[in-house]
Design a protein around this motif. Structure first.
Motif, PDB file in Angstrom:
ATOM      1  N   GLY A  27      35.029  38.334  39.870  1.00 44.41           N
ATOM      2  CA  GLY A  27      36.054  37.964  40.840  1.00 44.41           C
ATOM      3  C   GLY A  27      35.915  38.698  42.158  1.00 44.41           C
ATOM      4  O   GLY A  27      35.294  39.761  42.236  1.00 44.41           O
ATOM      5  N   VAL A  28      36.503  38.133  43.181  1.00 43.39           N
ATOM      6  CA  VAL A  28      36.477  38.724  44.516  1.00 43.39           C
ATOM      7  C   VAL A  28      37.137  40.097  44.502  1.00 43.39           C
ATOM      8  O   VAL A  28      36.684  41.016  45.184  1.00 43.39           O
ATOM      9  N   ARG A  29      38.168  40.264  43.697  1.00 41.51           N
ATOM     10  CA  ARG A  29      38.858  41.554  43.623  1.00 41.51           C
ATOM     11  C   ARG A  29      37.898  42.658  43.184  1.00 41.51           C
ATOM     12  O   ARG A  29      37.870  43.737  43.769  1.00 41.51           O
ATOM     13  N   GLU A  30      37.085  42.367  42.165  1.00 38.08           N
ATOM     14  CA  GLU A  30      36.149  43.376  41.667  1.00 38.08           C
ATOM     15  C   GLU A  30      35.033  43.652  42.679  1.00 38.08           C
ATOM     16  O   GLU A  30      34.633  44.799  42.877  1.00 38.08           O
ATOM     17  N   ILE A  31      34.549  42.602  43.327  1.00 40.50           N
ATOM     18  CA  ILE A  31      33.514  42.780  44.357  1.00 40.50           C
ATOM     19  C   ILE A  31      34.057  43.665  45.472  1.00 40.50           C
ATOM     20  O   ILE A  31      33.415  44.625  45.894  1.00 40.50           O
ATOM     21  N   ALA A  32      35.247  43.335  45.948  1.00 39.47           N
ATOM     22  CA  ALA A  32      35.869  44.099  47.039  1.00 39.47           C
ATOM     23  C   ALA A  32      36.066  45.556  46.640  1.00 39.47           C
ATOM     24  O   ALA A  32      35.759  46.464  47.422  1.00 39.47           O
ATOM     25  N   ALA A  33      36.556  45.785  45.431  1.00 38.98           N
ATOM     26  CA  ALA A  33      36.807  47.153  44.978  1.00 38.98           C
ATOM     27  C   ALA A  33      35.505  47.943  44.875  1.00 38.98           C
ATOM     28  O   ALA A  33      35.446  49.097  45.303  1.00 38.98           O
ATOM     29  N   ASN A  34      34.471  47.339  44.335  1.00 35.76           N
ATOM     30  CA  ASN A  34      33.201  48.041  44.160  1.00 35.76           C
ATOM     31  C   ASN A  34      32.475  48.302  45.466  1.00 35.76           C
ATOM     32  O   ASN A  34      31.740  49.284  45.581  1.00 35.76           O
ATOM     33  N   GLN A  35      32.659  47.444  46.446  1.00 35.87           N
ATOM     34  CA  GLN A  35      31.969  47.587  47.722  1.00 35.87           C
ATOM     35  C   GLN A  35      32.837  48.222  48.795  1.00 35.87           C
ATOM     36  O   GLN A  35      32.375  48.450  49.910  1.00 35.87           O
ATOM     37  N   GLY A  36      34.101  48.469  48.486  1.00 36.08           N
ATOM     38  CA  GLY A  36      35.005  49.054  49.473  1.00 36.08           C
ATOM     39  C   GLY A  36      35.287  48.099  50.624  1.00 36.08           C
ATOM     40  O   GLY A  36      35.371  48.521  51.779  1.00 36.08           O
TER      41      GLY A  36
END
Length: 160
Positions: A27-36
């Motif tokens: 999900g976009v949420r996980e991508i955003a969290a992992n990449q800051g």
């Protein structure tokens, strides 16, 4: 040809996806969290990647995205066109939309000469290339070479 933040965020999101096992939906949420990265930006960018065939979207219980093709097949130009639009290299790098054929900036002619080189680099550079180069840079910075002034002196130089 000044790139917007969306291009940077989208590229970082795709790099993250490309480093996951093939077919892994995230999900976009996980991508955003992992990449800051800001989730709001990614949520707007990833549908553009779907439209351009770079990622697949999944709905339902397995909601999220995965690459639609391998990182070796995704060109940097495709990524930038998806976010910036088809005229990604047409705009002047120095003066932006203020420069055109009817109102050329001082470097207009030079920009016209280098633009084909830039287009060719964008076309031949793949997402996989970017990942490999980034890994090389990170590994090199973890083990920087010794500077000449830091090397241990030979016994003859130290008097011993």
């Amino acid at each position: 040809m000044k790139f917007r933040r969306e291009s940077k965020y989208g590229l970082l999101g795709l790099i993250y996806l490309a480093q996951l096992p093939p077919g892994r939906v995230i999900g976009v949420r996980e991508i955003a969290a992992n990449q800051g990265l800001p989730q709001v930006f990614l949520a707007k960018i990833f549908p553009k990647f779907v439209q351009h065939g770079l990622v697949k979207a999944y709905r339902g219980s397995t909601r999220g995205y995965c690459l639609a093709k391998s990182a070796e097949e995704i060109k940097l130009r495709e990524i930038l066109v998806a976010v910036e639009g088809p005229q990604v290299t047409n705009q002047c790098f120095f003066w932006g939309s203020e420069c055109d054929v009817t109102n050329p900036c001082p470097v207009h002619c030079q920009w016209r000469e280098i633009r084909p080189w830039i287009e060719e680099i964008l076309e031949r550079t793949t997402l996989k290339d970017l990942i490999l180069k980034d890994q090389m840079i990170r590994e090199a910075s973890e083990n920087p070479p010794l500077r000449p002034d830091v090397r241990a002196k030979a016994p003859a130089e130290t008097g011993g």
